[in-house]
Design an enzyme around this catalytic site. Structure first.
Site, PDB file in Angstrom:
ATOM      1  N   TRP A  59       0.827  -1.207   0.000  1.00 16.89           N
ATOM      2  CA  TRP A  59       0.000   0.000   0.000  1.00 16.89           C
ATOM      3  C   TRP A  59       0.860   1.254   0.000  1.00 16.89           C
ATOM      4  O   TRP A  59       0.622   2.190  -0.766  1.00 16.89           O
ATOM      5  CB  TRP A  59      -0.950  -0.032   1.191  1.00 16.89           C
ATOM      6  N   LYS A  87      -5.112   1.060   8.375  1.00 10.55           N
ATOM      7  CA  LYS A  87      -6.483   0.619   8.656  1.00 10.55           C
ATOM      8  C   LYS A  87      -6.454  -0.413   9.770  1.00 10.55           C
ATOM      9  O   LYS A  87      -5.881  -1.486   9.609  1.00 10.55           O
ATOM     10  CB  LYS A  87      -7.122   0.016   7.401  1.00 10.55           C
ATOM     11  N   GLY A 120     -10.653   3.783   1.168  1.00 12.09           N
ATOM     12  CA  GLY A 120     -11.661   3.428   0.181  1.00 12.09           C
ATOM     13  C   GLY A 120     -11.339   2.092  -0.443  1.00 12.09           C
ATOM     14  O   GLY A 120     -10.390   1.410  -0.031  1.00 12.09           O
ATOM     15  N   ALA A 158      -3.812  -2.061  -3.701  1.00 12.29           N
ATOM     16  CA  ALA A 158      -2.529  -1.445  -4.017  1.00 12.29           C
ATOM     17  C   ALA A 158      -2.095  -1.745  -5.454  1.00 12.29           C
ATOM     18  O   ALA A 158      -1.680  -0.848  -6.192  1.00 12.29           O
ATOM     19  CB  ALA A 158      -1.462  -1.938  -3.033  1.00 12.29           C
ATOM     20  N   LYS A 212     -13.914  -3.690   7.756  1.00 11.55           N
ATOM     21  CA  LYS A 212     -14.094  -4.461   6.513  1.00 11.55           C
ATOM     22  C   LYS A 212     -13.101  -5.609   6.434  1.00 11.55           C
ATOM     23  O   LYS A 212     -13.388  -6.644   5.810  1.00 11.55           O
ATOM     24  CB  LYS A 212     -14.017  -3.539   5.302  1.00 11.55           C
ATOM     25  N   GLU A 215      -4.128  -7.354   8.314  1.00  5.40           N
ATOM     26  CA  GLU A 215      -4.546  -6.456   9.385  1.00  5.40           C
ATOM     27  C   GLU A 215      -5.801  -6.946  10.101  1.00  5.40           C
ATOM     28  O   GLU A 215      -6.009  -6.677  11.284  1.00  5.40           O
ATOM     29  CB  GLU A 215      -4.784  -5.059   8.817  1.00  5.40           C
TER      30      GLU A 215
END
Length: 329
Positions: free
Chosen positions: A16, A110, A138, A142, A193, A282
């Site tokens: 990312w 995140k 959003g 990546a 998410k 994550e």
């Protein structure tokens, strides 16, 4: 037209962070990319490719990679941190020595810190002593961003002027920005998410029916909204790009590392097995943070709690839904 003399920094040379550096470099900015890993930095210096995290993407010459934090932050006007939440506090403590009042810091991480339940912008303020200028989140894989796929994102800030400046800095012919004032809600969507992607992958890997998968997605969106409100954000943010959009992307694509990890867990792999073939995503850390948050505050988040039970308590996926439907009618 971007200011080509402006120097910016990206902290974190994972997929990312490296991809975001390519966006900034494409926009004509001079980019310092800080890497914790010496081998990654050397690879980029030698080949202009981050073969470890973002292979097959040639990095522009206006991206300078370094492992020296002072060098990375020197003379930068904007700093974008893309550090995994588990390592964010330690990295910010290292960076604190070299921050200055002219820098605007932007959160790309995140997740939720496990022991403090702080969101990334809150960790930043706790360590550095000032507020983040903005948050970017959003449905942004990546690899696809680096390939210049048409991509949209949320730029959130408490300061309308900063939000516009950040939006102007990032937007281009393939990257579209939408401004929000809900930094909390945007971060919650980006964090939860990942847990929902684990849930969907566990469900699909356990051969749950499509009716059930659709229910997981719907219930998951409701839990994002509920958690956003708990943290002081806006429930409606859950239904935008940083909530529904990011959730859809992460929960439905095999490119998602959280989805990949959930699929492996459904096949019987343990976390230690997964960690041998990939960096734990994550969502694993966030699942643990959420469990303790739920326990401490008696929150009614059965889906998020169920993911924890499957991964860390050896519960079966079907047991989650048996309990869920019995308890909620």
């Amino acid at each position: 037209m971007k200011d080509i003399q402006k120097k910016v920094t990206v902290l974190g040379a994972g997929a990312w962070g490296t991809s975001f550096a390519t966006l900034l470099a494409h926009n004509g900015l001079q980019v310092n990319l800080w890497s914790f890993e010496q081998a990654v930095a050397q690879d980029i210096q030698k080949h202009r490719i981050n073969n470890t995290y973002l292979p097959n993407v040639k990095l522009l010459s206006n991206i300078h990679v370094t492992t020296d934090m002072q060098e990375a932050l020197q003379d930068s006007t904007w700093v974008f941190e893309a550090i995994p939440v588990a390592f964010l506090r330690k990295t910010l403590q290292q960076a604190k020595l070299f921050t200055n009042a002219q820098q605007s810091w932007v959160v790309l991480s995140k997740g939720i810190e496990r022991d403090t339940f702080l969101l990334p912008s809150q960790i930043l303020q706790d360590v550095l002593g000032f507020k983040a200028a903005g948050v970017v989140a959003g449905p942004n894989f990546a690899k696809e961003l680096a390939e210049k796929a048409y991509t949209a994102t949320i730029v959130a800030s408490h300061d309308p002027k900063k939000a516009q400046e950040l939006s102007d800095l990032l937007a281009n012919e393939f990257f579209k920005t939408y401004i929000s004032d809900d930094m909390i809600g945007v971060q919650v969507g980006g964090a939860i998410k990942n847990v929902l992607a684990l849930a969907i992958a566990l469900g699909k890997g356990s051969h749950l029916h499509e009716n059930t998968i659709a229910f997981i997605l719907t219930q998951g969106l409701q839990e994002i909204a509920q958690i956003a409100e708990f943290f002081g954000g806006k429930k409606e943010t859950a239904y935008g790009l940083s909530g529904l959009g990011d959730m859809f992307l992460t929960c439905t694509s095999p490119l998602s590392k959280n989805f990949q990890a959930g699929s492996l867990l459904a096949k019987g792999s343990k976390l230690a097995d997964i960690e041998r073939i990939m960096t734990l995503p994550e969502g694993i850390n966030t699942t643990q943070s959420l469990f303790h948050l739920i326990e401490k505050n008696n929150l009614d988040l059965p889906l998020c709690r169920g993911v924890y039970d499957v991964i860390f308590q050896n519960a079966s996926v079907s047991a989650i839904f048996t309990r869920f439907f019995k308890s909620r009618g």
